[in-house]
Each structure stands twice: as C-alpha cells, then as structure tokens.
Design a protein around this motif. Structure first.
Motif, PDB file in Angstrom:
ATOM      1  N   LEU A 161      -9.330   3.275  -4.287  1.00  0.00           N
ATOM      2  CA  LEU A 161     -10.249   2.544  -5.329  1.00  0.00           C
ATOM      3  C   LEU A 161     -10.680   1.048  -4.681  1.00  0.00           C
ATOM      4  CD1 LEU A 161      -8.850   3.644  -8.677  1.00  0.00           C
ATOM      5  CD2 LEU A 161     -10.860   4.732  -7.514  1.00  0.00           C
ATOM      6  N   SER A 162     -11.566   0.768  -5.142  1.00  0.00           N
ATOM      7  CA  SER A 162     -11.956  -0.720  -4.829  1.00  0.00           C
ATOM      8  C   SER A 162     -11.419  -1.385  -5.858  1.00  0.00           C
ATOM      9  CB  SER A 162     -13.208  -1.032  -4.598  1.00  0.00           C
ATOM     10  OG  SER A 162     -13.945  -0.843  -5.939  1.00  0.00           O
ATOM     11  N   GLU A 163     -11.496  -2.881  -5.828  1.00  0.00           N
ATOM     12  CA  GLU A 163     -11.018  -3.870  -6.658  1.00  0.00           C
ATOM     13  C   GLU A 163     -11.899  -3.945  -7.808  1.00  0.00           C
ATOM     14  OE1 GLU A 163      -9.275  -8.360  -7.023  1.00  0.00           O
ATOM     15  OE2 GLU A 163     -10.513  -7.912  -5.263  1.00  0.00           O
ATOM     16  N   GLN A 164     -13.208  -3.657  -7.559  1.00  0.00           N
ATOM     17  CA  GLN A 164     -14.283  -3.588  -8.742  1.00  0.00           C
ATOM     18  C   GLN A 164     -14.159  -2.186  -9.561  1.00  0.00           C
ATOM     19  OE1 GLN A 164     -16.762  -5.993  -9.550  1.00  0.00           O
ATOM     20  NE2 GLN A 164     -16.475  -4.602 -11.533  1.00  0.00           N
ATOM     21  N   GLU A 165     -13.634  -1.113  -9.056  1.00  0.00           N
ATOM     22  CA  GLU A 165     -13.515  -0.013  -9.615  1.00  0.00           C
ATOM     23  C   GLU A 165     -12.189  -0.108 -10.538  1.00  0.00           C
ATOM     24  OE1 GLU A 165     -14.833   4.200  -7.162  1.00  0.00           O
ATOM     25  OE2 GLU A 165     -13.393   2.597  -5.979  1.00  0.00           O
TER      26      GLU A 165
ATOM     27  N   LEU B 233       0.130  -3.317  -2.115  1.00  0.00           N
ATOM     28  CA  LEU B 233       1.325  -2.703  -1.305  1.00  0.00           C
ATOM     29  C   LEU B 233       2.234  -3.800  -1.414  1.00  0.00           C
ATOM     30  CD1 LEU B 233      -0.301  -1.160   1.654  1.00  0.00           C
ATOM     31  CD2 LEU B 233       1.104  -0.053  -0.120  1.00  0.00           C
ATOM     32  N   LEU B 234       1.961  -5.079  -1.251  1.00  0.00           N
ATOM     33  CA  LEU B 234       3.204  -6.379  -1.441  1.00  0.00           C
ATOM     34  C   LEU B 234       3.806  -5.997  -2.894  1.00  0.00           C
ATOM     35  CD1 LEU B 234       1.174  -9.186   0.347  1.00  0.00           C
ATOM     36  CD2 LEU B 234       3.209  -7.730   1.099  1.00  0.00           C
ATOM     37  N   LYS B 235       2.671  -5.855  -3.944  1.00  0.00           N
ATOM     38  CA  LYS B 235       3.336  -6.037  -5.269  1.00  0.00           C
ATOM     39  C   LYS B 235       4.332  -4.518  -5.303  1.00  0.00           C
ATOM     40  CE  LYS B 235      -0.366  -7.935  -7.739  1.00  0.00           C
ATOM     41  NZ  LYS B 235      -1.361  -7.918  -8.790  1.00  0.00           N
ATOM     42  N   LEU B 236       4.037  -3.465  -4.801  1.00  0.00           N
ATOM     43  CA  LEU B 236       4.845  -2.352  -4.647  1.00  0.00           C
ATOM     44  C   LEU B 236       6.032  -2.511  -4.041  1.00  0.00           C
ATOM     45  CD1 LEU B 236       2.038   0.380  -4.192  1.00  0.00           C
ATOM     46  CD2 LEU B 236       3.733   0.523  -5.825  1.00  0.00           C
ATOM     47  N   LEU B 237       6.126  -3.412  -2.948  1.00  0.00           N
ATOM     48  CA  LEU B 237       7.262  -3.610  -2.563  1.00  0.00           C
ATOM     49  C   LEU B 237       8.342  -4.312  -3.346  1.00  0.00           C
ATOM     50  CD1 LEU B 237       6.389  -4.766   1.077  1.00  0.00           C
ATOM     51  CD2 LEU B 237       7.437  -2.618   0.856  1.00  0.00           C
ATOM     52  N   SER B 238       7.981  -5.183  -4.105  1.00  0.00           N
ATOM     53  CA  SER B 238       8.806  -5.754  -5.008  1.00  0.00           C
ATOM     54  C   SER B 238       9.148  -4.987  -6.351  1.00  0.00           C
ATOM     55  CB  SER B 238       8.440  -7.049  -5.363  1.00  0.00           C
ATOM     56  OG  SER B 238       7.119  -7.077  -5.910  1.00  0.00           O
TER      57      SER B 238
ATOM     58  N   ARG C 246      -0.010   2.418  -6.981  1.00  0.00           N
ATOM     59  CA  ARG C 246       0.129   3.641  -6.225  1.00  0.00           C
ATOM     60  C   ARG C 246      -0.905   4.666  -5.974  1.00  0.00           C
ATOM     61  NH1 ARG C 246       4.817   5.124  -7.353  1.00  0.00           N
ATOM     62  NH2 ARG C 246       5.826   3.767  -5.928  1.00  0.00           N
ATOM     63  N   LEU C 247      -1.489   4.851  -7.223  1.00  0.00           N
ATOM     64  CA  LEU C 247      -2.611   5.884  -7.379  1.00  0.00           C
ATOM     65  C   LEU C 247      -3.956   5.103  -6.779  1.00  0.00           C
ATOM     66  CD1 LEU C 247      -2.584   7.801 -10.638  1.00  0.00           C
ATOM     67  CD2 LEU C 247      -2.077   8.596  -8.579  1.00  0.00           C
ATOM     68  N   VAL C 248      -4.081   3.898  -6.988  1.00  0.00           N
ATOM     69  CA  VAL C 248      -5.173   3.005  -6.733  1.00  0.00           C
ATOM     70  C   VAL C 248      -5.442   3.128  -5.215  1.00  0.00           C
ATOM     71  CG1 VAL C 248      -6.253   0.953  -6.378  1.00  0.00           C
ATOM     72  CG2 VAL C 248      -5.368   1.286  -8.744  1.00  0.00           C
TER      73      VAL C 248
ATOM     74  N   ILE D  43     -13.494  -3.489   4.546  1.00  0.00           N
ATOM     75  CA  ILE D  43     -12.269  -4.317   4.793  1.00  0.00           C
ATOM     76  C   ILE D  43     -11.562  -5.163   3.502  1.00  0.00           C
ATOM     77  CG2 ILE D  43     -12.073  -6.709   5.506  1.00  0.00           C
ATOM     78  CD1 ILE D  43     -13.899  -5.776   7.970  1.00  0.00           C
ATOM     79  N   ASN D  44     -12.904  -5.249   2.414  1.00  0.00           N
ATOM     80  CA  ASN D  44     -12.256  -5.738   1.102  1.00  0.00           C
ATOM     81  C   ASN D  44     -11.398  -4.646   0.510  1.00  0.00           C
ATOM     82  OD1 ASN D  44     -13.696  -8.030   1.209  1.00  0.00           O
ATOM     83  ND2 ASN D  44     -15.671  -7.190   0.475  1.00  0.00           N
ATOM     84  N   VAL D  45     -11.637  -3.608   0.582  1.00  0.00           N
ATOM     85  CA  VAL D  45     -10.814  -2.319  -0.073  1.00  0.00           C
ATOM     86  C   VAL D  45      -9.412  -2.576   0.416  1.00  0.00           C
ATOM     87  CG1 VAL D  45     -10.404   0.017  -0.327  1.00  0.00           C
ATOM     88  CG2 VAL D  45     -12.598  -0.870  -0.907  1.00  0.00           C
ATOM     89  N   LEU D  46      -9.431  -2.551   1.862  1.00  0.00           N
ATOM     90  CA  LEU D  46      -8.114  -2.850   2.656  1.00  0.00           C
ATOM     91  C   LEU D  46      -7.213  -3.830   2.097  1.00  0.00           C
ATOM     92  CD1 LEU D  46      -9.248  -1.276   6.270  1.00  0.00           C
ATOM     93  CD2 LEU D  46      -7.688  -0.297   4.706  1.00  0.00           C
ATOM     94  N   GLU D  47      -8.082  -5.213   2.156  1.00  0.00           N
ATOM     95  CA  GLU D  47      -7.400  -6.316   1.751  1.00  0.00           C
ATOM     96  C   GLU D  47      -6.863  -6.067   0.393  1.00  0.00           C
ATOM     97  OE1 GLU D  47     -10.484  -9.336   2.391  1.00  0.00           O
ATOM     98  OE2 GLU D  47      -9.744  -9.650   4.393  1.00  0.00           O
ATOM     99  N   TYR D  48      -7.305  -5.501  -0.523  1.00  0.00           N
ATOM    100  CA  TYR D  48      -7.057  -5.204  -2.282  1.00  0.00           C
ATOM    101  C   TYR D  48      -5.641  -4.448  -1.821  1.00  0.00           C
ATOM    102  CZ  TYR D  48      -6.881  -3.761  -6.736  1.00  0.00           C
ATOM    103  OH  TYR D  48      -6.447  -3.541  -8.082  1.00  0.00           O
ATOM    104  N   HIS D  49      -5.808  -3.330  -1.021  1.00  0.00           N
ATOM    105  CA  HIS D  49      -4.769  -2.433  -0.953  1.00  0.00           C
ATOM    106  C   HIS D  49      -3.550  -3.295  -0.332  1.00  0.00           C
ATOM    107  CE1 HIS D  49      -7.385   1.246  -1.347  1.00  0.00           C
ATOM    108  NE2 HIS D  49      -7.485   0.864  -2.289  1.00  0.00           N
ATOM    109  N   GLN D  50      -3.749  -4.087   0.515  1.00  0.00           N
ATOM    110  CA  GLN D  50      -2.624  -4.704   1.117  1.00  0.00           C
ATOM    111  C   GLN D  50      -2.145  -5.564  -0.033  1.00  0.00           C
ATOM    112  OE1 GLN D  50      -3.822  -7.640   4.156  1.00  0.00           O
ATOM    113  NE2 GLN D  50      -1.709  -7.387   5.030  1.00  0.00           N
ATOM    114  N   LYS D  51      -2.655  -6.196  -0.964  1.00  0.00           N
ATOM    115  CA  LYS D  51      -1.914  -6.840  -1.973  1.00  0.00           C
ATOM    116  C   LYS D  51      -1.448  -6.143  -3.117  1.00  0.00           C
ATOM    117  CE  LYS D  51      -5.789 -10.409  -2.005  1.00  0.00           C
ATOM    118  NZ  LYS D  51      -7.088 -10.646  -2.786  1.00  0.00           N
TER     119      LYS D  51
END
Length: 112
Positions: A41-45, A21-26, A34-36, A11-19
C-alpha cells in the motif's frame, strides 16, 4: 513521461515502507504496518484507510447515541471501501492487535 511517473510512485512507496520498517524494528507488534508493507500500500492508500476508519468511528458514535446496537452496515461500508487485495478479517485483526480504531473494530468484528 508515464514511465517516469510509475518509477516515482514506486520510489515513494518504497520510501514509505522503509519508514514503516524502522518503526517495526522498534516495535515488532505493529501488525497493521506489516500488512501495509505486505500488500504494497502507498502512503495515500493508508491515509485514505485512516480517513475511512475516522468516518466510520464517527458514524458508530452517532448511531450508539441514537441507541443502535447492531453495526453490520458499518461493516459492509468498511468492506466495500477496503482495497480489494486486502482481506477484511486480517485487516481488522491486525488493527485490533495494534490498537488502531479499537472501539470500531471491536464492534464490527462481531459481524464476522
């Protein structure tokens, strides 16, 4: 308990990826982000990756001050500590395009 920890981690990884993705939209040119997401990859990685790059940048600056012009040992260290599932060249090129640690990756890219 172990199953709950795994779910919480995912869930934490998905939330991080969602953040990200929002940056990628702009800004769709954020290639490293995109590679992350692609590599899961997790936020810690990613924090560990940035810390590695900070450390290598400091070493490179120290070595340049001492007159070094060849940075293959830094490339080797980068390759060793990069998550195994990631392609070294792909990561370096994405960081260069996103202008992350540009001086470092410009130098160690010469080692390819």
């Amino acid at each position: 308990m172990k199953e709950n920890d795994e779910l919480l981690y995912r869930i934490n990884v998905l939330e991080y990826h969602q953040k990200l993705l929002l940056k990628l939209l702009s800004d769709p040119n954020l290639d490293f982000y995109r590679l992350v997401i692609e590599y899961g990859l997790s936020e810690q990685e990613v924090r560990d990756f940035f810390q590695l790059c900070d450390n290598l940048t400091e070493k490179m600056e120290e070595q340049k001050a001492e007159g070094f012009v060849y940075f293959h040992p830094l490339f080797s260290e980068f390759s060793r500590f990069l998550p195994a599932r990631m392609d070294v060249n792909e990561v370096m090129q994405s960081c260069l395009r996103q202008k992350l640690f540009e001086p470092l990756f410009t130098e160690i890219n010469k080692c390819l």
